[in-house]
Design an enzyme around this catalytic site. Structure first.
Site, mmCIF file in Angstrom:
data_model
loop_
_atom_site.group_PDB
_atom_site.id
_atom_site.type_symbol
_atom_site.label_atom_id
_atom_site.label_comp_id
_atom_site.label_asym_id
_atom_site.label_seq_id
_atom_site.Cartn_x
_atom_site.Cartn_y
_atom_site.Cartn_z
ATOM 1 N N SER A 20 0.745 -1.171 -0.064
ATOM 2 C CA SER A 20 -0.016 -0.029 -0.209
ATOM 3 C C SER A 20 0.876 1.282 -0.125
ATOM 4 O O SER A 20 1.815 1.183 0.789
ATOM 5 C CB SER A 20 -0.849 0.076 1.248
ATOM 6 O OG SER A 20 -1.581 1.155 1.367
ATOM 7 N N GLY A 45 -3.627 3.971 0.857
ATOM 8 C CA GLY A 45 -4.755 4.058 1.850
ATOM 9 C C GLY A 45 -5.937 5.117 1.501
ATOM 10 O O GLY A 45 -5.566 6.336 1.112
ATOM 11 N N ILE A 70 4.692 10.950 3.697
ATOM 12 C CA ILE A 70 3.570 11.547 2.615
ATOM 13 C C ILE A 70 2.207 11.995 3.367
ATOM 14 O O ILE A 70 1.665 12.847 3.155
ATOM 15 C CB ILE A 70 3.011 10.274 1.718
ATOM 16 C CG1 ILE A 70 4.178 9.857 0.858
ATOM 17 C CG2 ILE A 70 2.047 10.902 0.644
ATOM 18 C CD1 ILE A 70 5.101 10.705 0.159
ATOM 19 N N GLY A 71 2.136 11.216 4.411
ATOM 20 C CA GLY A 71 0.855 11.737 5.301
ATOM 21 C C GLY A 71 -0.121 11.389 4.817
ATOM 22 O O GLY A 71 -1.495 12.099 5.091
ATOM 23 N N ASN A 126 -4.921 0.206 8.199
ATOM 24 C CA ASN A 126 -3.733 0.782 8.378
ATOM 25 C C ASN A 126 -3.699 1.584 9.583
ATOM 26 O O ASN A 126 -4.250 2.535 9.741
ATOM 27 C CB ASN A 126 -3.336 1.879 7.272
ATOM 28 C CG ASN A 126 -2.159 2.611 7.484
ATOM 29 O OD1 ASN A 126 -1.480 2.197 8.215
ATOM 30 N ND2 ASN A 126 -1.799 3.284 6.253
ATOM 31 N N CYS A 129 0.725 3.674 10.077
ATOM 32 C CA CYS A 129 1.634 4.706 9.213
ATOM 33 C C CYS A 129 1.828 5.754 10.380
ATOM 34 O O CYS A 129 1.441 6.346 11.267
ATOM 35 C CB CYS A 129 0.448 5.673 8.523
ATOM 36 S SG CYS A 129 1.333 6.884 7.562
ATOM 37 N N GLY A 242 8.569 -5.680 3.242
ATOM 38 C CA GLY A 242 9.619 -5.021 3.860
ATOM 39 C C GLY A 242 11.034 -5.132 3.078
ATOM 40 O O GLY A 242 11.789 -6.346 3.148
#
Lengths: 301, 255
Positions: A20, A45, A70-71, A126, A129, A242
């Protein structure tokens, strides 16, 4: 040769998925990748309303990887349902939607909207984050908070629920067990590892958010270890990710106990990575005479 | 159309301290427009991300593309070591490019500052007879001779060693230059000054922006710029520089 994997009753043509936030909703990468060859596209997301994300700079390169903050910029569920879902429906791949929120109600709102869309096979929640101040990570770093939000989402979700775990915890197995006990159907891990980079010439943080989530090949050993530990701790299936760059990396995650894998930051480095990994897994199976890819899951000693 | 490919270096030379001029043999030229850029991928696996580098010149007949870049870190340092015949991993062509058609039949001013000068060359070539204002730190006036083939070149130099002492805005004032349309690429303070100047004069300005990016294809949402209107992708006020830009009507961005 059978590359199919089944997670929580959903069968995927192969175990290769997109992590994602690294693949949009597939549209941008469809110029490079035949999306029909992927087990699933896991979307960026999506929240109940549009999120503007963080100030720039949002990304930085680090040794063998990158940082991002990125937020969770996203257009919100309305645009997503009208634009992104119909786009993905054109392809013979499964759709997993990553859901983000600031409050439990935000998550439930999105989860309920997606319940009306049968093309969505699974939901990935999520709660990990590291780059947004409210919500997200706040639910993913305490076992009781994770238990509560998982239970609440399960009450409202029509599709099987994947809880995406943060590596930024003392004991990931404690988090995994909490999610499983609350009814999670699957787990995905790891999200990014919180990091920082400082420009020594300017004496400033490179990323506006100061901290960012680290991804890329440099984090792979940490991710493999966490997938292995989690696989030992829970019975529900795991999507491992990962730093996966090659088919060998992907197989390492399967051997550690993942039932499927996601390619993340490496999409940026090699837009063809997902297809190459899919082909590479088949080549590996042929080389070692492995009939079912599921035979590889957890097959480490 | 975007494609990632392994291309070949035709030639490379250092044309000013730390500034490299490379010609690459690639069929991507067929899609290349002035103001677009390519992503160049370092081979050293410790430096993963592509480096966005603007297209300086396009030679469709020779299937060759020119980039002129500054060595700024490990990635560009690696590129600077490439010699003729070496392979180079690139992806492109990327971005919208300058709207050349908006300048046809108008008085045009092309402005480049520092490492923002290179994309102005291909633009000048297409515009023909444009006024070109370029700003440099010192007397290393890279690409000035190339630009002079296609237009009237005015130079600004921060240290006063050539042309007008100061920046490109000082050059405009001192040379009393006027325009209906401005096209610009350069550092953010220069682009802010041009945006303000264009607003005051009531003229159009197209500015090429830069931001740290990861994917280069519009997926990661790393390289955004604040926009006046809601952007079409995320429906917030953050447009993606790599795909919606890098060139914007100055009025539409908040920089």
């Amino acid at each position: 040769m059978n590359t199919q994997v089944t997670l929580a009753g959903v069968t995927f043509k192969n175990p290769v998925m997109t992590a994602s936030g690294t693949f949009g909703s597939g549209m941008e990468y469809s110029e490079f990748v035949d999306l029909n060859r992927l087990g699933a596209v896991v979307t960026k997301g999506v929240a109940n309303v549009p999120w503007p994300g963080n100030p720039t700079p949002r990304v930085a390169e680090v040794y063998g990887g990158m940082l991002n903050a990125i937020g969770l910029q996203n257009p919100g569920i309305d645009v997503f349902m009208e634009r992104d879902i119909p786009f993905l429906k054109q392809y013979d791949t499964k759709i997993i939607v990553n859901v983000c929120g600031k409050t439990v109600e935000d998550y439930v709102d999105v989860v309920e909207r997606l319940g009306d869309e049968p093309a969505v096979s699974m939901l990935e929640i999520n709660v990990s984050c590291p780059n947004v101040k409210e919500g997200a990570i706040a639910f993913g770093q305490k076992a009781d908070a994770l238990y509560n939000i998982t239970q609440e989402i399960k009450k409202h979700a029509k599709q099987p629920v994947i809880m995406k775990l943060s590596p930024n915890v003392t004991d990931i197995t404690e988090m995994a067990r909490a999610a499983e006990a609350a009814g999670a159907d699957a787990l995905s891990l790891i999200n990014t590892i919180t990091g920082m980079k400082i420009d020594v010439h300017k004496r400033k943080f490179v990323i506006a958010n100061k901290t960012g989530g680290m991804s890329g090949p440099a984090i792979k050993p940490v991710a493999v270890r966490m997938v292995y530990q989690t696989a030992q701790a829970v019975k529900i299936p795991i999507i491992g990710m990962g730093g996966i760059a090659t088919a060998e990396d992907a197989i390492e995650f399967l051997l550690a106990g993942a039932s499927a894998i996601s390619v993340g930051a490496m999409n940026f480095v090699n837009p063809y990575a997902t297809m190459e990994i899919e082909a590479g897994i088949r080549a590996y199976m042929e080389q070692y005479k492995i009939e079912n890819v599921t035979d590889l899951i957890g097959a480490v000693s | 159309m975007k494609q990632k490919q392994t291309a070949r270096v035709i030639s490379q030379q250092e044309i000013a301290p730390g500034i490299y001029d490379m010609w690459i043999a690639t069929d991507l030229v067929d899609f290349a427009k002035a103001g677009q850029f390519i992503c160049v991928y370092p081979k050293d696996k410790s430096t993963l991300l592509p480096r966005p580098i603007s297209i300086c010149e396009v030679d469709v007949a020779q299937k060759a593309l020119r980039i002129v870049y500054r060595v700024a870190g490990a990635g560009t340092k690696e590129f600077s070591s490439y010699v003729a015949g070496d392979s180079i991993d690139i992806m492109g062509t990327i971005g919208n490019g300058f709207p050349v058609e908006e300048g046809i039949g108008k008085k045009v001013l092309l402005m480049g500052g520092g490492i923002g000068v290179p994309p102005i060359l291909e633009l000048a070539k297409q515009m023909k007879q444009a006024q070109v204002v370029v700003g440099y730190r010192d007397s290393n006036l890279f690409l000035k001779e190339d630009l002079a083939k296609y237009g009237e070149v005015y130079v600004a130099c921060e240290d006063g060693s050539a042309g007008v002492k100061g920046n490109v805005m000082d050059a405009i004032a001192q040379e009393c230059l006027e325009a209906d349309v401005i096209y610009a690429c350069g550092p953010m303070p220069m682009l802010r000054a041009i945006k303000k100047y264009a607003e005051e004069k009531g003229i159009k300005a197209y500015i090429s922006l830069e931001e740290r990016m990861a994917c280069g294809v519009g997926a990661c949402l790393g390289c955004v710029v604040k926009t006046k209107e809601i952007d079409h992708h995320s429906h917030v006020h953050n447009a993606r520089i790599c795909t919606d830009g890098p060139v914007y009507d100055a009025e539409t961005v908040e920089i």
